[in-house]
Every structure is written in C-alpha cells, then in structure tokens.
Motif scaffolding. Sequence first.
Motif, PDB file in Angstrom:
ATOM      1  N   LEU A 202      10.672  13.946 -18.164  1.00 27.19           N
ATOM      2  CA  LEU A 202      10.107  14.907 -17.211  1.00 27.19           C
ATOM      3  C   LEU A 202      11.191  15.550 -16.359  1.00 27.19           C
ATOM      4  O   LEU A 202      11.172  16.763 -16.129  1.00 27.19           O
TER       5      LEU A 202
ATOM      6  N   GLN B 268      11.932  19.515 -15.918  1.00 24.21           N
ATOM      7  CA  GLN B 268      11.876  20.115 -14.579  1.00 24.21           C
ATOM      8  C   GLN B 268      13.183  20.831 -14.243  1.00 24.21           C
ATOM      9  O   GLN B 268      13.167  21.946 -13.691  1.00 24.21           O
TER      10      GLN B 268
ATOM     11  N   ASN C 241       4.216  18.027 -22.047  1.00 23.32           N
ATOM     12  CA  ASN C 241       3.194  17.748 -23.062  1.00 23.32           C
ATOM     13  C   ASN C 241       3.430  18.576 -24.318  1.00 23.32           C
ATOM     14  O   ASN C 241       3.201  18.115 -25.435  1.00 23.32           O
TER      15      ASN C 241
ATOM     16  N   LYS D 161       6.676  21.086 -10.200  1.00 22.95           N
ATOM     17  CA  LYS D 161       6.272  19.761 -10.683  1.00 22.95           C
ATOM     18  C   LYS D 161       5.143  19.858 -11.707  1.00 22.95           C
ATOM     19  O   LYS D 161       5.178  19.206 -12.754  1.00 22.95           O
ATOM     20  N   GLU D 162       4.169  20.683 -11.403  1.00 18.84           N
ATOM     21  CA  GLU D 162       3.025  20.845 -12.317  1.00 18.84           C
ATOM     22  C   GLU D 162       3.439  21.559 -13.601  1.00 18.84           C
ATOM     23  O   GLU D 162       2.993  21.205 -14.700  1.00 18.84           O
TER      24      GLU D 162
ATOM     25  N   LYS E 236       5.132  19.122 -15.939  1.00 16.29           N
ATOM     26  CA  LYS E 236       4.175  18.233 -16.608  1.00 16.29           C
ATOM     27  C   LYS E 236       3.539  18.930 -17.813  1.00 16.29           C
ATOM     28  O   LYS E 236       3.388  18.343 -18.884  1.00 16.29           O
ATOM     29  N   ARG E 237       3.159  20.188 -17.631  1.00 19.80           N
ATOM     30  CA  ARG E 237       2.533  20.951 -18.711  1.00 19.80           C
ATOM     31  C   ARG E 237       3.512  21.148 -19.872  1.00 19.80           C
ATOM     32  O   ARG E 237       3.159  20.958 -21.033  1.00 19.80           O
TER      33      ARG E 237
END
Length: 220
Positions: free
Chosen positions: A159, A163, A148, A140-141, A144-145
Amino acid sequence: MKNKNIPFKIAIDGSSASGKTTGSKFISKKFKLKLLTSGKLYRFLALKILKNNNKYNSQFINKVSKKITLNNLNSKKIFTQKVTELASSIAKIKYIRNSLKKFQLNFIKKNKRIIIEGRDIASKIMPKADLKIFFKCSLKEKAKRRLNEYRNINKNIKLKDVQKALKSRDFLDKNRKESPLLFVKGAVLIDTTNLSKKKMEAKLFKLVNRRIINKINGNI
C-alpha cells in the motif's frame, strides 16, 4: 423524457484513481454518450514509441497520431507498466499534447453527444462543454482502490508503494508546465472519498439528468 438526440458534451477531469473513469463509463452508458478517455491516447503513443526502440520526434508523433482509431484504444497492450510510465512522461511534452489535441478536437467535431475524461479537458480541450465535472479523492482512499487493481498483477505490492506513486503522479499532474490538472470555474466537484460506487452513480445521474433537462428547456 426525449433527450437521446439533443447535443450534449461533458468534460471530466480528475487525478489518478479519483473515480473519474468509473464515473465516465457510467454516464456514457446511462445517457448514450460516446466516451473518449484521453489518457488512452498517450498510452497508445507510448506503446508505439516503445515498439520504435524509444525513438521519437514531432514527425513520428504526428504520423502516429493521425492514424489512431478508437479501436486502437481498446487494446490491453496499452496498460503494461512500461507503457504507463512512458505515457506519464510524454504527457509533459508540448508538441505531443498538441498532436493529440487535434484528435480530441476532431472527436468533438464529429460527435454531438460525448463525454471526454482526462486532466485538461475542461481547461484546454472542451472549455465550452455543457457540463464540467471534477473528481477528487483522498490519497489514502485512492491508494486502497489502486492496490486492489494492482494485486491482480502483482500480489506482493504494498500500500505504501502505491500511495507514494500516486502522490508523485498527482504532484506532476498539478505542477507540469503544459496543461496542468486544474479545477476550472463552473465545474461541479465530486468528492468520491466516502462515496460508494452506487452513491456516486446516483449523484452523477441526478447531476447529468438535471443539466440535460435545463438544456432542453433553454436554461444552459
């Protein structure tokens, strides 16, 4: 502390968007280590293959591999979507990995203070490194990175799509037959899921500095 001339080699492995490239660049700059990002080698080959109308064999790969320079790996052209997809695909092929392994071993031979980052560095390329680091991060993290980063190119990307792509890449990296992504014995695990960039850098500085001091004192 005079550590600028002591031979020191670091092997860094980890999945996509785990923080390994950011961490490698920090260590390289802070400790004056020459950095090689192995993924760029596969990207450069992919770029050459695309320019050759997607035609390649072992002879073509060996010829291109022998002519790669570190400057070639700084080209922005190796970061297009087509190159990214092909680089991931050819990374599974044994003769391609063997060809690029020669480049990496030559890099190790020529330089005393280095850091190489990738997915099979500690397991295949530099198993006798003074320090082995393995980066991990939650899916998940990571998504997100990466989102961006991608939004600078495609504002409509979602997203869930990022993922899904990362999950697929992680599965392939861990389960491929040739040089899968492995956490090797003796490696130091760095989980960046809840680490800010500043905290990650502080952790890495402490780790690398301690290992260099140990080597100077003959404790490695």
